[in-house]
Scaffold this motif. Structure first.
Motif, PDB file in Angstrom:
ATOM      1  N   ILE A  85       0.351   2.975   2.086  1.00  0.00           N
ATOM      2  CA  ILE A  85       1.356   2.727   3.121  1.00  0.00           C
ATOM      3  C   ILE A  85       0.653   2.755   4.479  1.00  0.00           C
ATOM      4  CG2 ILE A  85       3.472   3.552   4.230  1.00  0.00           C
ATOM      5  CD1 ILE A  85       4.244   4.848   1.582  1.00  0.00           C
ATOM      6  N   THR A  86       0.741   1.659   5.218  1.00  0.00           N
ATOM      7  CA  THR A  86       0.082   1.586   6.523  1.00  0.00           C
ATOM      8  C   THR A  86       1.068   1.417   7.673  1.00  0.00           C
ATOM      9  OG1 THR A  86      -0.244  -0.794   6.223  1.00  0.00           O
ATOM     10  CG2 THR A  86      -2.057   0.653   5.554  1.00  0.00           C
ATOM     11  N   ASP A  87       2.303   1.052   7.369  1.00  0.00           N
ATOM     12  CA  ASP A  87       3.306   0.908   8.419  1.00  0.00           C
ATOM     13  C   ASP A  87       3.689   2.295   8.947  1.00  0.00           C
ATOM     14  OD1 ASP A  87       5.506  -0.920   9.716  1.00  0.00           O
ATOM     15  OD2 ASP A  87       6.560   0.850   8.952  1.00  0.00           O
ATOM     16  N   LEU A  88       3.592   2.486  10.248  1.00  0.00           N
ATOM     17  CA  LEU A  88       3.814   3.803  10.829  1.00  0.00           C
ATOM     18  C   LEU A  88       5.234   4.306  10.608  1.00  0.00           C
ATOM     19  CD1 LEU A  88       1.832   3.676  14.203  1.00  0.00           C
ATOM     20  CD2 LEU A  88       1.054   4.269  11.907  1.00  0.00           C
ATOM     21  N   THR A  89       6.221   3.437  10.764  1.00  0.00           N
ATOM     22  CA  THR A  89       7.610   3.844  10.551  1.00  0.00           C
ATOM     23  C   THR A  89       7.842   4.240   9.102  1.00  0.00           C
ATOM     24  OG1 THR A  89       8.388   2.400  12.327  1.00  0.00           O
ATOM     25  CG2 THR A  89      10.015   3.136  10.710  1.00  0.00           C
ATOM     26  N   ALA A  90       7.288   3.464   8.177  1.00  0.00           N
ATOM     27  CA  ALA A  90       7.434   3.779   6.757  1.00  0.00           C
ATOM     28  C   ALA A  90       6.762   5.108   6.421  1.00  0.00           C
ATOM     29  CB  ALA A  90       6.847   2.651   5.912  1.00  0.00           C
ATOM     30  N   LEU A  91       5.596   5.371   7.017  1.00  0.00           N
ATOM     31  CA  LEU A  91       4.909   6.634   6.781  1.00  0.00           C
ATOM     32  C   LEU A  91       5.711   7.814   7.322  1.00  0.00           C
ATOM     33  CD1 LEU A  91       1.066   6.179   7.418  1.00  0.00           C
ATOM     34  CD2 LEU A  91       2.165   7.207   5.433  1.00  0.00           C
ATOM     35  N   PHE A  92       6.232   7.650   8.532  1.00  0.00           N
ATOM     36  CA  PHE A  92       7.040   8.700   9.139  1.00  0.00           C
ATOM     37  C   PHE A  92       8.244   9.019   8.251  1.00  0.00           C
ATOM     38  CE2 PHE A  92      10.573  10.123  11.758  1.00  0.00           C
ATOM     39  CZ  PHE A  92      10.007  11.132  12.518  1.00  0.00           C
ATOM     40  N   GLU A  93       8.944   7.985   7.816  1.00  0.00           N
ATOM     41  CA  GLU A  93      10.139   8.186   6.991  1.00  0.00           C
ATOM     42  C   GLU A  93       9.794   8.814   5.648  1.00  0.00           C
ATOM     43  OE1 GLU A  93      11.894   4.340   6.800  1.00  0.00           O
ATOM     44  OE2 GLU A  93      12.801   4.475   8.812  1.00  0.00           O
ATOM     45  N   ARG A  94       8.665   8.407   5.047  1.00  0.00           N
ATOM     46  CA  ARG A  94       8.260   8.986   3.770  1.00  0.00           C
ATOM     47  C   ARG A  94       7.963  10.481   3.923  1.00  0.00           C
ATOM     48  NH1 ARG A  94       5.833   7.157  -0.889  1.00  0.00           N
ATOM     49  NH2 ARG A  94       7.297   5.415  -0.637  1.00  0.00           N
ATOM     50  N   ILE A  95       7.269  10.829   4.977  1.00  0.00           N
ATOM     51  CA  ILE A  95       6.929  12.236   5.216  1.00  0.00           C
ATOM     52  C   ILE A  95       8.184  13.074   5.412  1.00  0.00           C
ATOM     53  CG2 ILE A  95       5.839  13.805   6.884  1.00  0.00           C
ATOM     54  CD1 ILE A  95       3.703  11.569   7.280  1.00  0.00           C
ATOM     55  N   LYS A  96       9.138  12.549   6.180  1.00  0.00           N
ATOM     56  CA  LYS A  96      10.383  13.288   6.405  1.00  0.00           C
ATOM     57  C   LYS A  96      11.195  13.403   5.118  1.00  0.00           C
ATOM     58  CE  LYS A  96      11.181  14.755   9.747  1.00  0.00           C
ATOM     59  NZ  LYS A  96      10.710  16.007  10.373  1.00  0.00           N
ATOM     60  N   GLN A  97      11.233  12.337   4.314  1.00  0.00           N
ATOM     61  CA  GLN A  97      11.946  12.382   3.035  1.00  0.00           C
ATOM     62  C   GLN A  97      11.323  13.401   2.093  1.00  0.00           C
ATOM     63  OE1 GLN A  97      11.761   8.345   1.657  1.00  0.00           O
ATOM     64  NE2 GLN A  97      13.269   7.588   3.143  1.00  0.00           N
TER      65      GLN A  97
ATOM     66  N   HIS B 217       9.666  16.016   2.912  1.00  0.00           N
ATOM     67  CA  HIS B 217       9.959  17.353   3.429  1.00  0.00           C
ATOM     68  C   HIS B 217      11.367  17.783   3.013  1.00  0.00           C
ATOM     69  CE1 HIS B 217       9.778  20.823   6.067  1.00  0.00           C
ATOM     70  NE2 HIS B 217      10.902  20.450   6.646  1.00  0.00           N
ATOM     71  N   GLU B 218      12.308  16.878   3.108  1.00  0.00           N
ATOM     72  CA  GLU B 218      13.696  17.204   2.770  1.00  0.00           C
ATOM     73  C   GLU B 218      13.871  17.518   1.283  1.00  0.00           C
ATOM     74  OE1 GLU B 218      16.126  13.999   4.092  1.00  0.00           O
ATOM     75  OE2 GLU B 218      15.724  14.349   6.230  1.00  0.00           O
ATOM     76  N   ARG B 219      13.167  16.796   0.413  1.00  0.00           N
ATOM     77  CA  ARG B 219      13.334  17.031  -1.021  1.00  0.00           C
ATOM     78  C   ARG B 219      12.410  18.129  -1.551  1.00  0.00           C
ATOM     79  NH1 ARG B 219      10.876  11.599  -3.995  1.00  0.00           N
ATOM     80  NH2 ARG B 219       8.753  11.722  -3.165  1.00  0.00           N
ATOM     81  N   GLY B 220      11.441  18.549  -0.745  1.00  0.00           N
ATOM     82  CA  GLY B 220      10.613  19.689  -1.112  1.00  0.00           C
ATOM     83  C   GLY B 220       9.379  19.371  -1.934  1.00  0.00           C
ATOM     84  N   PHE B 221       9.038  18.118  -2.105  1.00  0.00           N
ATOM     85  CA  PHE B 221       7.810  17.757  -2.800  1.00  0.00           C
ATOM     86  C   PHE B 221       7.401  16.353  -2.386  1.00  0.00           C
ATOM     87  CE2 PHE B 221      11.140  16.156  -5.578  1.00  0.00           C
ATOM     88  CZ  PHE B 221      10.660  14.931  -6.016  1.00  0.00           C
ATOM     89  N   SER B 222       6.129  16.043  -2.619  1.00  0.00           N
ATOM     90  CA  SER B 222       5.598  14.724  -2.272  1.00  0.00           C
ATOM     91  C   SER B 222       4.825  14.163  -3.453  1.00  0.00           C
ATOM     92  CB  SER B 222       4.663  14.822  -1.061  1.00  0.00           C
ATOM     93  OG  SER B 222       4.058  13.570  -0.771  1.00  0.00           O
ATOM     94  N   ILE B 223       5.043  12.894  -3.734  1.00  0.00           N
ATOM     95  CA  ILE B 223       4.272  12.184  -4.747  1.00  0.00           C
ATOM     96  C   ILE B 223       3.556  11.019  -4.073  1.00  0.00           C
ATOM     97  CG2 ILE B 223       4.364  10.723  -6.810  1.00  0.00           C
ATOM     98  CD1 ILE B 223       6.686  12.332  -7.822  1.00  0.00           C
TER      99      ILE B 223
END
Length: 256
Positions: free
Chosen positions: A175-187, A189-195
């Protein structure tokens, strides 16, 4: 070098120069001449000579004719940090048990700027093309442990880091789009895990959770990683996530 001090009159420029020279050495530059060391950190030859002479006398650097290399005593700096963070040993023991149960590699890291630094590692099968060891650094924006930690930053700080970072495609899935990266990171954080799925390297899939104190302060992150042929994203949530969350709860009880 002096610019790094800013308005802080207590900033020790000489100490900063010494640390900068130590950091100039690495896998790509294990040995440096005086001129190379001076150029690497922006010092004059005279200043670099004094720094290297001091580091050599203290045992942090070794000299072989015209070349300098880090000495074993440099390890004391890293081990001092690791031994001062009691949660790392605690996490390492539980990661070992989880790794044996899953038959997959598990790790712990801390966030440093735009990178994660590995502080614990239990490896079973080698997944990445490069070897991962304690002290290895990887880009935070493209790793699951990085994203789950970046989610604890205030929005303004996260945006500032995104805009200042050099975001490049590492694989076709990155993922290189800054908005998409920001939204993924926030999502995440909200769900409590990252894949993160094949964004850092083809075939590599990992899942991470944050490690916090009981009061919610971030201390690091842990992950379990696998090859895409061995577990789907759904299987990682079902099989890997409960064990990671259990370790996070145990570390929280011990981190305060």
């Amino acid at each position: 070098m002096e610019g790094a001090a800013g308005p802080d009159k207590e900033f020790m420029v000489t100490l900063a120069k010494g640390l900068a020279v130590i950091q100039a050495f690495g896998a790509e530059r294990p040995r440096l001449t005086l001129s190379e060391a001076a150029n690497a950190v922006g010092l004059s030859r005279a200043a670099a000579r004094r720094v290297l002479r001091t580091l050599t006398l203290l045992g942090f650097v070794e000299q072989d004719d015209r070349h300098f290399a880090l000495g074993p005593r440099v390890l004391d700096l890293g081990f001092s940090y690791l031994s001062s963070q009691s949660w790392i040993d605690h996490a390492q023991r539980h990661l070992k048990a989880l790794s044996e149960r899953l038959h997959e590699s598990c790790s712990a890291s801390v966030l440093q700027g735009d990178e994660i630094v590995y502080v614990a590692r239990v490896q079973t099968q080698r997944i990445m093309s490069s070897t991962i060891a304690i002290g290895t650094r990887l880009p935070a924006f493209h790793t699951s442990m990085g994203r789950i930690q970046l989610g604890y930053l205030p929005d303004a700080e996260l945006w500032a880091r995104l805009r200042a970072a050099r975001i490049e495609p590492i694989t076709p899935s990155t993922i290189t789009d800054l908005t998409a990266l920001f939204e993924r990171i926030k999502q995440d954080h909200e769900r409590g895990f990252s894949i993160v799925d094949e964004e850092l390297e083809r075939g590599l899939r990992s899942i991470s959770v944050a490690l916090t104190t009981r009061t919610g302060a971030l201390v690091g992150a842990i992950n379990a990683s696998t090859h895409t042929s061995r577990a789907t994203r759904g299987e990682m949530r079902e099989r890997f996530l409960p064990g990671l969350n259990e370790i996070a709860q145990r570390v929280a009880m011990a981190a305060d």
